[in-house]
Design a protein around this motif. Sequence first.
Motif, mmCIF file in Angstrom:
data_model
loop_
_atom_site.group_PDB
_atom_site.id
_atom_site.type_symbol
_atom_site.label_atom_id
_atom_site.label_comp_id
_atom_site.label_asym_id
_atom_site.label_seq_id
_atom_site.Cartn_x
_atom_site.Cartn_y
_atom_site.Cartn_z
ATOM 1 N N LEU A 1 28.768 2.072 -68.761
ATOM 2 C CA LEU A 1 27.401 2.472 -68.441
ATOM 3 C C LEU A 1 27.416 3.409 -67.248
ATOM 4 O O LEU A 1 27.604 2.983 -66.112
ATOM 5 N N VAL A 2 27.260 4.697 -67.498
ATOM 6 C CA VAL A 2 27.395 5.686 -66.428
ATOM 7 C C VAL A 2 26.022 6.228 -66.042
ATOM 8 O O VAL A 2 25.392 6.970 -66.782
ATOM 9 N N MET A 3 25.557 5.806 -64.871
ATOM 10 C CA MET A 3 24.317 6.339 -64.288
ATOM 11 C C MET A 3 24.629 7.130 -63.025
ATOM 12 O O MET A 3 23.742 7.698 -62.413
ATOM 13 N N TYR A 4 25.916 7.118 -62.627
ATOM 14 C CA TYR A 4 26.343 7.719 -61.356
ATOM 15 C C TYR A 4 25.587 7.101 -60.185
ATOM 16 O O TYR A 4 25.327 7.742 -59.184
ATOM 17 N N ASP A 5 25.242 5.824 -60.357
ATOM 18 C CA ASP A 5 24.535 5.077 -59.323
ATOM 19 C C ASP A 5 24.962 3.622 -59.454
ATOM 20 O O ASP A 5 25.102 3.092 -60.566
ATOM 21 N N ALA A 6 25.159 2.955 -58.309
ATOM 22 C CA ALA A 6 25.669 1.585 -58.308
ATOM 23 C C ALA A 6 24.751 0.616 -59.049
ATOM 24 O O ALA A 6 25.215 -0.422 -59.541
ATOM 25 N N ASP A 7 23.478 0.925 -59.149
ATOM 26 C CA ASP A 7 22.543 0.002 -59.798
ATOM 27 C C ASP A 7 22.984 -0.341 -61.219
ATOM 28 O O ASP A 7 22.890 -1.487 -61.652
ATOM 29 N N GLY A 8 23.461 0.655 -61.949
ATOM 30 C CA GLY A 8 23.869 0.406 -63.326
ATOM 31 C C GLY A 8 25.014 -0.590 -63.424
ATOM 32 O O GLY A 8 25.070 -1.418 -64.344
ATOM 33 N N ARG A 9 25.957 -0.514 -62.488
ATOM 34 C CA ARG A 9 27.101 -1.426 -62.486
ATOM 35 C C ARG A 9 26.690 -2.819 -62.038
ATOM 36 O O ARG A 9 27.170 -3.823 -62.564
ATOM 37 N N LEU A 10 25.830 -2.880 -61.029
ATOM 38 C CA LEU A 10 25.507 -4.160 -60.418
ATOM 39 C C LEU A 10 24.511 -4.964 -61.245
ATOM 40 O O LEU A 10 24.679 -6.169 -61.430
ATOM 41 N N SER A 11 23.465 -4.296 -61.735
ATOM 42 C CA SER A 11 22.451 -5.027 -62.487
ATOM 43 C C SER A 11 23.014 -5.576 -63.798
ATOM 44 O O SER A 11 22.551 -6.601 -64.302
ATOM 45 N N LEU A 12 24.035 -4.927 -64.326
ATOM 46 C CA LEU A 12 24.649 -5.383 -65.573
ATOM 47 C C LEU A 12 25.255 -6.771 -65.424
ATOM 48 O O LEU A 12 25.145 -7.611 -66.321
ATOM 49 N N TYR A 13 25.876 -7.029 -64.276
ATOM 50 C CA TYR A 13 26.640 -8.264 -64.095
ATOM 51 C C TYR A 13 26.028 -9.261 -63.112
ATOM 52 O O TYR A 13 26.436 -10.430 -63.092
ATOM 53 N N PHE A 14 25.089 -8.822 -62.270
ATOM 54 C CA PHE A 14 24.620 -9.693 -61.198
ATOM 55 C C PHE A 14 23.119 -9.965 -61.205
ATOM 56 O O PHE A 14 22.602 -10.539 -60.261
ATOM 57 N N ILE A 15 22.422 -9.540 -62.263
ATOM 58 C CA ILE A 15 21.041 -9.970 -62.471
ATOM 59 C C ILE A 15 21.090 -11.116 -63.473
ATOM 60 O O ILE A 15 21.608 -10.950 -64.582
ATOM 61 N N LYS A 16 20.585 -12.274 -63.097
ATOM 62 C CA LYS A 16 20.847 -13.497 -63.865
ATOM 63 C C LYS A 16 20.361 -13.433 -65.308
ATOM 64 O O LYS A 16 20.910 -14.134 -66.178
#
Length: 254
Positions: free
Chosen positions: A158-173
């Motif tokens: 998932l490439v958004m060139y922003d950390a949100d895409g990486r983090l929300s994928l795995y750390f939003i319950k």
Amino acid sequence: VKGLPGIDVQSVPSGRVILLYINTLAPGPLQDKRVRQALNYAVDKKTIIDKVLMGSGFQMAINIPPYDFGYDPTLKPYPYDPEKAKKLLAEAGYKDLKLVLNSPSGRYVMDKQVSEAIAGMYEKAGIKVDFRIREWGDYVKDLFGKKLVDTGLIGSGLVMYDADGRLSLYFIKDSVFCYYVDTEIEKWILEARVSMDEKKRKELYSKISKKIFEEAPFVFLYQQQDHWGVSKKVKGFQARGDEQFFLYRVSVEK
């Protein structure tokens, strides 16, 4: 392929990041961060990249690659240290740890071979491994159902060139990929998502990154390097790290 006539190879750092999920939702040793840290120290990422992937990868400290906004260059990958892994397991009271290691076959580049190498490294660190090869359809069904046991290979492109895409994928319950719940991390992710202050967002992502590194909710492995074989008759094609193809720019010589 590089030796074949009429073909060029374009290589590019990929947006696809490969890691081992760790199921912290179920009771047991994986809820202890010392055990999760040990799983990171027990993996020789350099050998996997050099020997299994033939040099096609880059070690990762967490799951945010260098070209994403919010990447923290101060974090360095967990070094390979099987003795430290053994020490951490002993401190946690799990000297004879036994784990299931799940792996798809044919979903990611050399996924089965990478998983086999990790299983061998875990055995060297004193961890008994129940290694299970899974067909991707069954694998992802259990993954989304939060039913995958212990650990397993997974990747995200998932490439958004922003950390949100990486983090929300795995750390939003509520995400189907979330196997680790931390209310503070989730709060920071949502705060960074809506902030218009670039400096504040960077500071939040740095805080998140450092906590993720410390808590080790995954075994962080590598960022892929992708290779594309392109006929010299094809003009205007440019390999991209986000796995997209803009073919309206491409022409083919007869």
